[in-house]
Design an enzyme around this catalytic site. Sequence first.
Site, short mmCIF file in Angstrom:
data_model
loop_
_atom_site.label_atom_id
_atom_site.label_comp_id
_atom_site.label_asym_id
_atom_site.label_seq_id
_atom_site.Cartn_x
_atom_site.Cartn_y
_atom_site.Cartn_z
N LYS A 1 -5.16 -5.56 6.06
CA LYS A 1 -4.15 -4.93 5.19
C LYS A 1 -3.10 -5.95 4.77
O LYS A 1 -2.63 -5.95 3.63
CB LYS A 1 -3.50 -3.74 5.93
CG LYS A 1 -4.45 -2.57 6.09
CD LYS A 1 -3.94 -1.52 7.06
CE LYS A 1 -5.02 -0.47 7.33
NZ LYS A 1 -4.65 0.51 8.33
N GLN B 1 -0.37 2.72 12.30
CA GLN B 1 -1.76 2.41 12.64
C GLN B 1 -2.23 3.27 13.82
O GLN B 1 -1.54 3.36 14.83
CB GLN B 1 -1.86 0.92 12.99
CG GLN B 1 -3.26 0.43 13.29
CD GLN B 1 -4.16 0.43 12.06
OE1 GLN B 1 -3.75 0.03 10.98
NE2 GLN B 1 -5.38 0.92 12.23
N ASP C 1 -0.65 6.34 3.35
CA ASP C 1 -1.92 6.74 3.96
C ASP C 1 -2.36 8.12 3.46
O ASP C 1 -3.51 8.51 3.63
CB ASP C 1 -1.76 6.82 5.49
CG ASP C 1 -2.37 5.62 6.20
OD1 ASP C 1 -3.26 4.98 5.62
OD2 ASP C 1 -1.95 5.33 7.34
#
Length: 264
Positions: free
Chosen positions: A47, A91, A114
């Site tokens: 990422k 995460q 997300d």
Amino acid sequence: MPMTIKEFVAKRKQELSQEVAALDKKPTLLIIQANDNPASDAYIRGKIKDASEIGANAILRKFPIDITEEDLINEIEKANNDPEIDGIIVQLPLGKHIKEANIKIAVSPKKDVDGFHPLTKFDPCTPKGIIDYLTEEGFAFEGKNAVVLGRSEIVGKPMAKLLLKKNCNVTMLHSKTTLEDKRFYIAHADLIVVAIGRLGYLNEEFEYKKDCVIVDVGINRGEDGKLHGDATPDLPVKIQTPVPGGVGLLTRLALICNLLETTK
Ligand code: NAP
């Protein structure tokens, strides 16, 4: 010859970097990690690399796995209120003492790149990445029979929702679907998205339409130590996305698209 996923991702990143260059502010992604998971470390490295390739910032804030839920939520709230931060991801996985659902709703829907918050305007990254790729491939969604194998909150369910929005006829199959029914729906599918975490589950024993498109979301570690999908390679269909080098790249691409969107 259809474009490979790697080629598609490289082309989109090029376009995104031009869009970033035209902005007054560099998009900034905050990644909050509260685990010591090597797989998470690898995803995060990916990422950060993606963000830097399009000219965006990515900041990693790492906390011990035993951070309390309250402290983690405080950290998220700080980031929600920080005007320098455009997008936030937490995460997974988190420690077992933390309720993931509470963390998902702690992230401001405006910064939830997300796409996990119930009020978010962003589509979750894996289904969004798949839709973007199929669109580029010229897949004509309307009226097509789409089968989604797996009904998880992060892949199966949002995937079915997005395909329905595209006017597909969507059928969701799961672990309680009989093999006979699976055979029937799979044989009639124009599109199969498989996300069940079972190495090579879709194989030559099922029948497929020859023009069928198979999108393989699964990531499974084989006995050979390598990564494999939920489908065996080279099935007799029109397009089958590879693992690795398939949906994982599309998911990463969707995240930077969402980041750019929120910054704009
Ligand atoms: P998950 O939470 O592990 O759930 C698995 C789903 O598959 C469940 O809905 C389960 O049904 C269903 N299932 C299990 N065995 C089945 C079978 N034999 N036939 C039909 N359905 C079956 O799923 P997930 O988090 O979506 O992950 C699925 C796979 O995708 C994993 O390999 C994961 O690593 C991978 N993944 C990849 C990406 C990427 O970016 N490439 C992103 C996310 C996930 P029930 O609901 O009935 O239990």
